[in-house]
Design a protein around this motif. Structure first.
Motif, short mmCIF file in Angstrom:
data_model
loop_
_atom_site.label_atom_id
_atom_site.label_comp_id
_atom_site.label_asym_id
_atom_site.label_seq_id
_atom_site.Cartn_x
_atom_site.Cartn_y
_atom_site.Cartn_z
N PRO A 145 82.27 62.52 65.51
CA PRO A 145 83.20 62.89 64.45
C PRO A 145 83.39 61.79 63.42
O PRO A 145 82.98 60.65 63.61
CB PRO A 145 84.51 63.13 65.23
N ASP A 146 84.01 62.17 62.32
CA ASP A 146 84.37 61.21 61.29
C ASP A 146 85.37 60.23 61.87
O ASP A 146 86.45 60.59 62.33
CB ASP A 146 84.98 61.96 60.10
N LEU A 147 85.02 58.94 61.86
CA LEU A 147 85.84 57.93 62.51
C LEU A 147 86.93 57.38 61.60
O LEU A 147 87.75 56.58 62.05
CB LEU A 147 84.94 56.78 63.00
N GLY A 148 86.93 57.75 60.34
CA GLY A 148 87.97 57.28 59.44
C GLY A 148 87.77 55.84 59.00
O GLY A 148 86.87 55.13 59.47
N GLU A 149 88.60 55.40 58.08
CA GLU A 149 88.62 54.02 57.57
C GLU A 149 87.26 53.59 57.01
O GLU A 149 86.89 52.43 57.07
CB GLU A 149 89.04 53.04 58.68
N GLY A 150 86.46 54.56 56.50
CA GLY A 150 85.18 54.22 55.91
C GLY A 150 84.08 53.94 56.91
O GLY A 150 82.99 53.50 56.51
N VAL A 183 77.70 58.99 61.86
CA VAL A 183 78.68 60.08 61.91
C VAL A 183 77.98 61.40 61.58
O VAL A 183 77.21 61.48 60.64
CB VAL A 183 79.82 59.81 60.92
N GLY A 184 78.24 62.42 62.39
CA GLY A 184 77.60 63.72 62.22
C GLY A 184 76.39 63.94 63.08
O GLY A 184 75.88 65.06 63.14
N ALA A 185 75.91 62.88 63.77
CA ALA A 185 74.77 63.05 64.67
C ALA A 185 75.22 63.74 65.96
O ALA A 185 76.36 63.53 66.42
CB ALA A 185 74.14 61.70 64.98
N PRO A 186 74.37 64.55 66.58
CA PRO A 186 74.75 65.21 67.83
C PRO A 186 75.06 64.20 68.94
O PRO A 186 74.33 63.22 69.12
CB PRO A 186 73.51 66.06 68.18
N LEU A 187 76.15 64.46 69.67
CA LEU A 187 76.49 63.64 70.84
C LEU A 187 76.08 64.34 72.12
O LEU A 187 75.42 63.76 72.97
CB LEU A 187 78.00 63.36 70.86
N LEU A 188 76.49 65.59 72.29
CA LEU A 188 76.14 66.36 73.47
C LEU A 188 76.30 67.84 73.17
O LEU A 188 76.85 68.23 72.15
CB LEU A 188 76.99 65.94 74.68
N THR A 189 75.78 68.66 74.08
CA THR A 189 75.96 70.10 74.00
C THR A 189 76.70 70.57 75.24
O THR A 189 76.52 70.01 76.33
CB THR A 189 74.62 70.84 73.87
N VAL A 190 77.53 71.58 75.08
CA VAL A 190 78.37 72.10 76.16
C VAL A 190 78.19 73.61 76.24
O VAL A 190 78.30 74.31 75.22
CB VAL A 190 79.85 71.75 75.93
N VAL A 247 89.32 65.98 66.78
CA VAL A 247 88.40 64.93 67.20
C VAL A 247 88.86 63.58 66.67
O VAL A 247 88.07 62.77 66.24
CB VAL A 247 86.96 65.22 66.71
N LEU A 248 90.15 63.32 66.66
CA LEU A 248 90.69 62.09 66.10
C LEU A 248 90.41 60.94 67.04
O LEU A 248 90.99 60.85 68.12
CB LEU A 248 92.19 62.22 65.86
N VAL A 249 89.52 60.05 66.65
CA VAL A 249 89.09 58.97 67.52
C VAL A 249 90.20 57.95 67.70
O VAL A 249 90.86 57.55 66.74
CB VAL A 249 87.84 58.29 66.93
N GLY A 250 90.38 57.51 68.93
CA GLY A 250 91.33 56.44 69.20
C GLY A 250 92.71 56.93 69.56
O GLY A 250 93.54 56.16 70.04
N TYR A 251 92.99 58.21 69.33
CA TYR A 251 94.32 58.71 69.60
C TYR A 251 94.30 59.90 70.55
O TYR A 251 95.32 60.46 70.86
CB TYR A 251 95.00 59.15 68.29
N GLY A 252 93.13 60.36 70.98
CA GLY A 252 93.04 61.57 71.78
C GLY A 252 93.12 62.78 70.88
O GLY A 252 93.29 62.68 69.67
#
Length: 493
Positions: free
Chosen positions: A10-15, A71-78, A115-120
């Protein structure tokens, strides 16, 4: 039928535009719930866990530990949907374990969408055990990671698996060169490959024959002890011997025509993650900011006595850096030019009406600068608690991007390293940094007589574009006066 959904970084924010995979938290074939963390990544800001917005069975992973993904690359499939997506190929043992774990079915297809990284992505789910499919005649162990850059699909998703055979009542891995061998992580697979270890010749000591890093290391040590190639000794009993020395420096160094070695030989460390971000920011600061430094020695004896009196009165203990931070905020109220930033494109100085105080913290992953928000509104107890929280998070590697951005002024206590002074690089895009050296007993003229006092060196590095030396000197002199006579602070409280 089950639906296979792809989860992307996901987009991790802060550039931030990329992240490095530090540790996978799930394996192919594991059952995951909505918002369950599935991978730990390190960005240029911090190390965080990425939660998956889908619930179901992991069918593929993309990227080995240590790989960098944009950012935007596949991580996994479910595979989400009906329970049959994972239960049919798991076998009785896995289904029994899953039934004991939760009386409900495999998580439904809908995801949280967050998908907010760092905060759950929602309230933290209850801690779950990972459920690994039991070895059967139709399943290859899901513990293997990506091979040659391709994600390994679970047999539950493809419905195809090489045939296995049974010997003496035991189910063995399929006899095919393409069949993945169950290992605990891709790093173990890489270690074996780089040292010529055939994983099929090893007997894993982990659950269900899972090959651990220790198994590969034992095989390497045994090979070194016998003076044979590692591949010839992989299948022999593990023997604990001396570790194999690193081979990175054993390769012959390239030479020039005259037989002279080329320069820059030695171990190389990639500038990435936190280390790379620090390097980029410091380089930019040196290029853009015309900095200058002034310093002064101060008698900190009364400040130390004041702190001791505060702590003797009961209640939470007050830290020295909290008192210094309180002095900083009072000084910035008198000299607001230093609580600013330069907008180079607009050719303007932006002066802030709040103090977000950063402080330098050294960690195993490099230098980080956590930020105490609204430090000008906090008292000594609140500052002490916030410094302690951020310091612990920095050491644990759990700082969020919000904890590391937005600073307007930095306090650098390099005295903890046992040094008296420094000319630090300004934390871009800030305009100034106060440095504090060690506090040590020194001869000092006090009230007209020579005495031993607790002396500290204070330094101010500032952007000469935002102010001249008179402002910088006035700020530093006020800080020194507050250190020498803490009662001066009463004027601004």
């Amino acid at each position: 039928m089950a639906q296979v959904l792809e989860f992307k970084l996901p987009d991790l924010g802060e550039g931030l535009t990329e992240a490095e995979i530090v540790r996978w938290l799930v394996q192919v074939g594991d059952v995951v719930a909505v918002d369950q963390p599935v991978v730990e990544v390190e960005t240029a800001k911090a190390m965080v866990e990425v939660p998956c917005p889908y619930g179901g069975v992991v069918t593929a992973r993309f990227g080995e530990e240590g790989a960098e993904l944009p950012v935007g690359a596949p991580l996994l499939t479910v595979a989400v949907g009906e329970p049959a997506a994972g239960g049919a190929a798991q076998g009785p043992a896995a289904r029994s374990a899953q039934a004991q774990e939760s009386p409900t079915e495999v998580p439904k297809a809908e995801g949280s969408g967050n998908v907010l990284v760092g905060y759950g992505t929602s309230q933290a789910p209850a801690r779950r055990r990972r459920v690994r499919p039991a070895p059967t005649h139709s399943a290859v162990s899901p513990a293997a990671g990506p091979v040659n850059g391709r994600a390994e699909a679970s047999p539950t998703a493809t419905g195809k698996a090489p045939a296995a055979k049974a010997t003496n009542g035991r189910v063995l891995a399929p006899e095919t060169t393409d069949a993945p061998v169950p290992v605990i992580s891709p790093l173990v697979r890489r270690l074996a490959r780089e040292n010529g270890i055939d994983l099929r010749e090893l007997t894993g000591s982990g659950p269900d024959g899972l090959i651990l890093r220790a198994d590969v290391e034992y095989a390497l040590r045994a090979a070194a002890a016998r003076g044979r190639p590692a591949a010839q000794s992989a299948a022999e009993p593990h023997t604990r011997v001396a570790p194999v020395p690193a081979t990175a420096s054993q390769a012959p160094a390239p030479t020039l025509a005259g037989g002279v070695r080329t320069p820059l030989q030695g171990a190389r460390t990639p500038l990435k993650g936190v280390r790379g971000a620090v390097a980029d920011k410091l380089s930019r600061s040196r290029r853009e900011i015309p900095d200058a430094t002034c310093w002064v020695d101060a008698d900190a004896t009364e400040l130390m006595r004041t702190r001791a009196a505060m702590n003797a009165a009961g209640g939470p203990k007050i830290s020295l850096i909290a008192l210094l931070a309180r002095i900083c905020t009072a000084a910035l109220a008198r000299f607001p030019e230093l609580n600013s930033s330069v907008d180079t494109e607009a050719r303007e100085v932006v002066r802030f009406d709040h103090v977000h105080l950063g402080f330098a913290a050294q960690t195993e992953r490099g230098l980080v600068v956590p930020v105490v928000r609204d430090a000008h509104t906090r008292d000594a107890e609140s500052l002490t608690a916030e410094f302690a929280r951020l310091t612990e998070a920095a050491r644990a590697g759990t700082l969020t991007p919000a904890d590391l951005t937005g600073g307007t002024f930095t306090l650098n206590n390099y005295g903890v390293f046992g040094v008296d002074g420094s000319t630090p690089i300004i934390n871009h895009p800030e305009a100034a940094m106060l440095g504090v050296g060690r506090i040590v007993p020194k001869p000092w003229v006090h009230e007209g007589e020579l005495a031993v006092r607790q002396v500290v060196q204070l330094s101010l590095t500032f952007d000469h574009r935002v102010c001249d030396g008179g402002v910088a000197g006035g700020f530093l002199r006020y800080v020194a006066d507050c250190v020498e006579q803490p009662a001066v602070l009463l004027r601004t409280l």
